[in-house]
Design a protein around this motif. Structure first.
Motif, PDB file in Angstrom:
ATOM      1  N   MET A  56       5.928  44.328  11.249  1.00 35.67           N
ATOM      2  CA  MET A  56       5.964  44.459  12.634  1.00 35.67           C
ATOM      3  C   MET A  56       6.811  45.963  13.895  1.00 35.67           C
ATOM      4  SD  MET A  56       6.149  40.247  13.114  1.00 35.67           S
ATOM      5  CE  MET A  56       4.768  39.268  12.693  1.00 35.67           C
ATOM      6  N   GLY A  57       8.250  45.604  12.427  1.00 34.31           N
ATOM      7  CA  GLY A  57       8.943  46.424  12.833  1.00 34.31           C
ATOM      8  C   GLY A  57       8.406  46.682  14.141  1.00 34.31           C
ATOM      9  N   SER A  58       7.941  48.263  14.944  1.00 34.45           N
ATOM     10  CA  SER A  58       8.070  48.460  16.167  1.00 34.45           C
ATOM     11  C   SER A  58       6.376  48.721  16.471  1.00 34.45           C
ATOM     12  CB  SER A  58       9.066  50.056  16.597  1.00 34.45           C
ATOM     13  OG  SER A  58       7.913  51.125  16.242  1.00 34.45           O
ATOM     14  N   LYS A  59       5.451  47.551  16.398  1.00 37.29           N
ATOM     15  CA  LYS A  59       4.257  47.749  16.284  1.00 37.29           C
ATOM     16  C   LYS A  59       3.988  45.941  17.328  1.00 37.29           C
ATOM     17  CE  LYS A  59      -0.098  48.469  13.355  1.00 37.29           C
ATOM     18  NZ  LYS A  59      -0.335  48.495  12.438  1.00 37.29           N
ATOM     19  N   TYR A  60       3.445  46.442  18.597  1.00 36.67           N
ATOM     20  CA  TYR A  60       2.548  45.201  19.114  1.00 36.67           C
ATOM     21  C   TYR A  60       1.300  45.085  19.292  1.00 36.67           C
ATOM     22  CZ  TYR A  60       8.134  43.690  19.806  1.00 36.67           C
ATOM     23  OH  TYR A  60       9.166  43.435  19.084  1.00 36.67           O
ATOM     24  N   LEU A  61       1.017  43.879  19.543  1.00 38.40           N
ATOM     25  CA  LEU A  61       0.055  43.526  20.057  1.00 38.40           C
ATOM     26  C   LEU A  61       0.269  43.243  21.391  1.00 38.40           C
ATOM     27  CD1 LEU A  61      -2.054  40.423  18.229  1.00 38.40           C
ATOM     28  CD2 LEU A  61      -2.949  42.824  18.560  1.00 38.40           C
TER      29      LEU A  61
ATOM     30  N   LEU B 219       8.655  56.340  23.653  1.00 36.33           N
ATOM     31  CA  LEU B 219       9.938  55.694  22.683  1.00 36.33           C
ATOM     32  C   LEU B 219       9.492  55.442  21.304  1.00 36.33           C
ATOM     33  CD1 LEU B 219      11.267  53.258  25.726  1.00 36.33           C
ATOM     34  CD2 LEU B 219      12.538  55.400  24.661  1.00 36.33           C
ATOM     35  N   GLY B 220       8.229  55.769  21.248  1.00 31.32           N
ATOM     36  CA  GLY B 220       7.613  55.336  19.744  1.00 31.32           C
ATOM     37  C   GLY B 220       7.556  53.820  19.358  1.00 31.32           C
ATOM     38  N   VAL B 221       6.786  53.077  20.291  1.00 35.86           N
ATOM     39  CA  VAL B 221       6.260  51.635  20.453  1.00 35.86           C
ATOM     40  C   VAL B 221       4.406  52.020  20.270  1.00 35.86           C
ATOM     41  CG1 VAL B 221       6.048  49.257  21.278  1.00 35.86           C
ATOM     42  CG2 VAL B 221       8.093  51.307  21.053  1.00 35.86           C
ATOM     43  N   GLU B 222       4.441  51.103  19.069  1.00 34.63           N
ATOM     44  CA  GLU B 222       2.819  51.287  18.511  1.00 34.63           C
ATOM     45  C   GLU B 222       2.393  50.242  19.120  1.00 34.63           C
ATOM     46  OE1 GLU B 222       2.276  52.562  15.078  1.00 34.63           O
ATOM     47  OE2 GLU B 222      -0.546  51.611  14.970  1.00 34.63           O
ATOM     48  N   LEU B 223       1.610  50.027  19.693  1.00 34.22           N
ATOM     49  CA  LEU B 223       0.414  49.273  21.350  1.00 34.22           C
ATOM     50  C   LEU B 223      -1.524  49.417  19.626  1.00 34.22           C
ATOM     51  CD1 LEU B 223       1.541  49.754  24.308  1.00 34.22           C
ATOM     52  CD2 LEU B 223       2.597  47.877  23.135  1.00 34.22           C
TER      53      LEU B 223
ATOM     54  N   LEU C 153      12.686  46.343  25.694  1.00 30.38           N
ATOM     55  CA  LEU C 153      13.179  47.596  25.828  1.00 30.38           C
ATOM     56  C   LEU C 153      14.548  47.091  26.109  1.00 30.38           C
ATOM     57  CD1 LEU C 153      11.520  48.775  29.121  1.00 30.38           C
ATOM     58  CD2 LEU C 153      11.038  50.285  26.971  1.00 30.38           C
ATOM     59  N   THR C 154      15.001  46.789  26.062  1.00 25.82           N
ATOM     60  CA  THR C 154      16.214  46.016  25.734  1.00 25.82           C
ATOM     61  C   THR C 154      16.799  45.796  24.274  1.00 25.82           C
ATOM     62  OG1 THR C 154      16.708  44.853  27.224  1.00 25.82           O
ATOM     63  CG2 THR C 154      18.587  44.720  26.581  1.00 25.82           C
ATOM     64  N   GLU C 155      15.943  44.847  23.916  1.00 30.43           N
ATOM     65  CA  GLU C 155      16.153  44.079  22.178  1.00 30.43           C
ATOM     66  C   GLU C 155      15.895  44.695  21.166  1.00 30.43           C
ATOM     67  OE1 GLU C 155      15.262  40.233  22.550  1.00 30.43           O
ATOM     68  OE2 GLU C 155      16.694  39.685  23.280  1.00 30.43           O
ATOM     69  N   ASP C 156      14.907  45.403  21.345  1.00 28.23           N
ATOM     70  CA  ASP C 156      14.626  46.929  20.156  1.00 28.23           C
ATOM     71  C   ASP C 156      14.982  47.643  20.537  1.00 28.23           C
ATOM     72  OD1 ASP C 156      12.796  43.940  19.698  1.00 28.23           O
ATOM     73  OD2 ASP C 156      10.960  44.757  19.128  1.00 28.23           O
ATOM     74  N   VAL C 157      14.035  48.982  21.726  1.00 23.70           N
ATOM     75  CA  VAL C 157      14.174  50.118  21.240  1.00 23.70           C
ATOM     76  C   VAL C 157      15.636  50.519  21.461  1.00 23.70           C
ATOM     77  CG1 VAL C 157      13.891  51.492  23.530  1.00 23.70           C
ATOM     78  CG2 VAL C 157      11.895  50.423  22.873  1.00 23.70           C
ATOM     79  N   GLY C 158      16.631  49.251  22.530  1.00 27.75           N
ATOM     80  CA  GLY C 158      17.848  49.446  22.981  1.00 27.75           C
ATOM     81  C   GLY C 158      18.312  50.382  23.933  1.00 27.75           C
ATOM     82  N   LEU C 159      19.215  50.315  25.098  1.00 27.96           N
ATOM     83  CA  LEU C 159      19.646  51.007  25.246  1.00 27.96           C
ATOM     84  C   LEU C 159      20.136  51.995  25.418  1.00 27.96           C
ATOM     85  CD1 LEU C 159      21.894  48.561  27.878  1.00 27.96           C
ATOM     86  CD2 LEU C 159      20.172  49.648  28.583  1.00 27.96           C
ATOM     87  N   GLU C 160      20.837  52.920  23.831  1.00 29.86           N
ATOM     88  CA  GLU C 160      20.713  53.851  23.941  1.00 29.86           C
ATOM     89  C   GLU C 160      19.796  55.007  24.140  1.00 29.86           C
ATOM     90  OE1 GLU C 160      23.814  55.056  23.881  1.00 29.86           O
ATOM     91  OE2 GLU C 160      24.241  53.442  24.113  1.00 29.86           O
ATOM     92  N   LYS C 161      18.580  54.814  22.646  1.00 25.26           N
ATOM     93  CA  LYS C 161      17.926  55.278  22.375  1.00 25.26           C
ATOM     94  C   LYS C 161      16.644  55.667  24.097  1.00 25.26           C
ATOM     95  CE  LYS C 161      13.969  55.616  19.944  1.00 25.26           C
ATOM     96  NZ  LYS C 161      12.485  54.727  18.748  1.00 25.26           N
ATOM     97  N   ILE C 162      16.702  54.916  24.894  1.00 25.57           N
ATOM     98  CA  ILE C 162      16.502  54.708  26.125  1.00 25.57           C
ATOM     99  C   ILE C 162      17.326  56.122  27.213  1.00 25.57           C
ATOM    100  CG2 ILE C 162      15.941  54.709  28.505  1.00 25.57           C
ATOM    101  CD1 ILE C 162      15.374  51.551  26.613  1.00 25.57           C
TER     102      ILE C 162
ATOM    103  N   LEU D  91       9.905  54.634  37.093  1.00 27.88           N
ATOM    104  CA  LEU D  91      11.498  54.943  37.345  1.00 27.88           C
ATOM    105  C   LEU D  91      11.502  55.329  36.371  1.00 27.88           C
ATOM    106  CD1 LEU D  91      13.397  54.669  39.568  1.00 27.88           C
ATOM    107  CD2 LEU D  91      14.914  52.999  37.767  1.00 27.88           C
ATOM    108  N   LEU D  92      11.265  54.680  34.919  1.00 32.24           N
ATOM    109  CA  LEU D  92      11.691  55.560  32.984  1.00 32.24           C
ATOM    110  C   LEU D  92      11.514  56.893  32.896  1.00 32.24           C
ATOM    111  CD1 LEU D  92      14.045  55.323  30.783  1.00 32.24           C
ATOM    112  CD2 LEU D  92      11.925  53.576  29.952  1.00 32.24           C
ATOM    113  N   GLY D  93       9.580  56.163  33.581  1.00 35.67           N
ATOM    114  CA  GLY D  93       8.641  57.569  33.142  1.00 35.67           C
ATOM    115  C   GLY D  93       9.289  59.143  33.886  1.00 35.67           C
ATOM    116  N   LEU D  94       9.794  58.628  34.687  1.00 36.50           N
ATOM    117  CA  LEU D  94      10.271  59.761  36.348  1.00 36.50           C
ATOM    118  C   LEU D  94      11.330  60.861  35.545  1.00 36.50           C
ATOM    119  CD1 LEU D  94      10.696  59.008  40.308  1.00 36.50           C
ATOM    120  CD2 LEU D  94       8.794  60.689  38.912  1.00 36.50           C
ATOM    121  N   ALA D  95      12.153  59.368  35.119  1.00 34.99           N
ATOM    122  CA  ALA D  95      13.028  59.723  34.380  1.00 34.99           C
ATOM    123  C   ALA D  95      13.387  60.728  32.748  1.00 34.99           C
ATOM    124  CB  ALA D  95      14.292  58.723  33.970  1.00 34.99           C
ATOM    125  N   MET D  96      12.235  60.253  32.834  1.00 35.30           N
ATOM    126  CA  MET D  96      11.892  61.467  31.147  1.00 35.30           C
ATOM    127  C   MET D  96      11.054  62.508  31.582  1.00 35.30           C
ATOM    128  SD  MET D  96      10.079  57.877  29.044  1.00 35.30           S
ATOM    129  CE  MET D  96      10.848  56.981  27.939  1.00 35.30           C
TER     130      MET D  96
END
Lengths: 309, 188
Positions: free
Chosen positions: A13-18, A43-47, A138-147, A274-279
């Motif tokens: 399941m890792g970072s792959k989501y339905l 962020l490397g999350v596969e949908l 975003l908070t639990e799986d990706v994490g603030l550091e990665k963001i 907002l996040l996209g702008l910052a990216m």
């Protein structure tokens, strides 16, 4: 299922989501979907698209609770067939799927009852997957550091306010990943972009959207209160994570201004915008053009010199 | 019962209560329904109403009053009340109730019982109808679905309304949303 197999499934399941879109987003809030997909890809999350999903059930809970349970369980059963956890962008969908998943896992009799209805469509709820909302992922799986590491253009000049909305916080018994009386997750995610997140009165109050169609008077009053409180602290934008809250403020802001003789001009952004702008993404890429209240004032200061598509 | 008598909750409250309209068993019925099991634990502190965002702007929606009426057995007054449909389901009352009554769930039970009697606002009928036809609560316009490609979005997964309807045929869902017009509770 054995412990080792459980582990295996979890790793897969890792970072792959339905992705469970729900109804409101494809119906009228595509800017939320566009910006979410762009940001998650970065962020490397596969949908994976969820086949044959139906309404989560929440809108029909007032009509028939049992129907709501069946509708939610049907979605969960479909996701179980795919062996993937669900990601939703709508807190209403997330809350409903989480709640029903938990109730049916705990109550064997009810599970059997609901499964007897699902059987009519050759489906079965087993209770093998989980649901997360974008905010939680975003908070639990990706994490603030990665963001934070993904930010190439910190929005340090920007002062915004957040609106969590109700269903991402309450009822605590079933949702409970953030403090409903003093939520912190969205604030932390906003600050990860470099922007300042301002405090204001009654941050956790309802936007009013569910009352539209029953009493517009009540709905508009609630949204007006919110906009007033945000204006009091001079927020340059309001950041939402719910399609319904976004519709309530963005689509209705002009109507509220006219009805109550107020002036706001506060743009309402989806958090992934907002996040996209910052990216370093452009407003065009993030579907800023679909916003009813123009966000030009704030995008101008961050996009000068950025690559136009 | 007369339509005028129940035209609004506030008017209803002004009417003296007749012994004949009291259903003393109502509260026990509620205790057996999932969501309203704890209705008798309510000791009328009023936390739900004072924290309710809707009550702030509605002249008539008061969750505490509705629960009190139900405890007293005023079944028809509760279920025919237009204000029942004003709850925004924000769950503030549920989270803050010191007696853990799950107030929002009790209101939901009232709504379910009202729809059984044919009192259902049009908006829920529309969403139910759309669900039957498309699998979604809204009829997503073709134009929107086609536009997705130009927006860089993957195609919208096709719904399976037949499968959805099969799962719902055992719970009287269709009857509730397809009741003929003419009943009350069309909003304020």
């Amino acid at each position: 299922m054995s412990a080792s197999k459980n582990q295996q499934v979890r790793e897969q399941m890792g970072s792959k989501y339905l992705i469970f879109l729900g109804c409101a987003i494809p119906y009228r809030v595509s800017s939320f979907e566009i910006s979410s997909r762009k940001v998650l890809a970065k962020l490397g999350v596969e949908l994976v698209e969820m086949p044959e999903f139906n309404c989560c059930g929440l809108p029909l809970d007032p009509v028939s609770h049992e129907s709501m349970l069946i509708l939610a369980a049907r979605n969960l059963a479909l996701a179980e067939q795919q062996g993937l956890n669900i990601l939703t962008l709508c807190p209403g969908c997330a809350g409903t799927l989480k709640k029903v998943n938990q109730i049916l896992k705990e109550d064997k009799t009810l599970k059997e009852q609901i499964n007897s209805h699902l059987k009519e469509a050759d489906l079965e709820f087993k209770g093998t997957i989980d649901t997360k909302h974008l905010l939680q992922l975003l908070t639990e799986d990706v994490g603030l550091e990665k963001i934070k590491a993904s930010v190439t253009r910190p929005l340090t000049e920007l002062k915004v306010a957040e609106h969590n909305g109700c269903h991402i916080l309450r009822p605590k018994q079933y949702i409970g990943f953030d403090d409903p009386e003093d939520p912190q997750m969205l604030k932390a995610l906003i600050e990860a972009t470099g922007a300042t997140c301002l405090d204001y009165i009654d941050e956790t109050e309802c936007c009013g959207a569910p009352s539209v169609g029953i009493s517009d008077k009540v709905a508009l009053q609630l949204a007006r209160d919110k906009l007033n409180h945000i204006k009091m602290v001079d927020a340059q934008a309001l950041i939402t994570i719910c399609p319904f809250c976004h519709i309530m403020y963005d689509t209705n802001e002009l109507r509220i201004e006219k009805t109550f003789n107020e002036v706001y001009g506060i743009p309402i952004l989806h958090y992934p915008q907002l996040l996209g702008l910052a990216m370093g993404m452009t407003p065009e890429e993030l579907a800023f053009g679909e916003l009813r209240v123009s966000a030009q004032k704030i995008t101008e200061q961050f996009t000068q010199g950025a690559n136009k598509p | 019962m007369a339509e005028a008598e129940i035209a609004s909750e506030s008017k209803g409250k002004e009417q003296p209560i007749k012994a004949s309209e009291i259903d003393p068993k109502f509260k026990y019925e509620l205790q057996k329904i999932h969501g309203s099991e704890k209705i008798l634990k309510c000791f009328q502190c009023g936390t739900c109403t004072s924290d309710c965002p809707v009550a702030r702007y509605s002249d008539s929606y008061r969750p505490r009053t509705l629960i009190h009426m139900a405890q007293l057995g005023l079944k028809d007054r509760v279920l025919n009340s237009d204000t029942l449909w004003l709850c925004a389901a924000c769950f503030t009352c549920t989270d803050r109730c010191p007696q853990d009554v799950e107030v929002a769930s009790v209101i939901r039970v009232f709504r379910n019982l009202a729809t059984e009697k044919g009192c259902i606002p049009q908006v829920f009928k529309d969403q139910g109808q759309s669900l039957i036809e498309t699998g979604y609560a809204y009829k997503i316009p073709e134009l929107r679905i086609k536009k997705r490609e130009s927006q860089g979005l993957p195609p919208l997964p096709k719904g399976n309304p037949d499968s959805v309807c099969k799962t719902l045929k055992g719970v009287k869902f269709f009857e509730r949303i397809q009741k003929p017009a003419g009943e009350r509770a069309n909003g304020q």
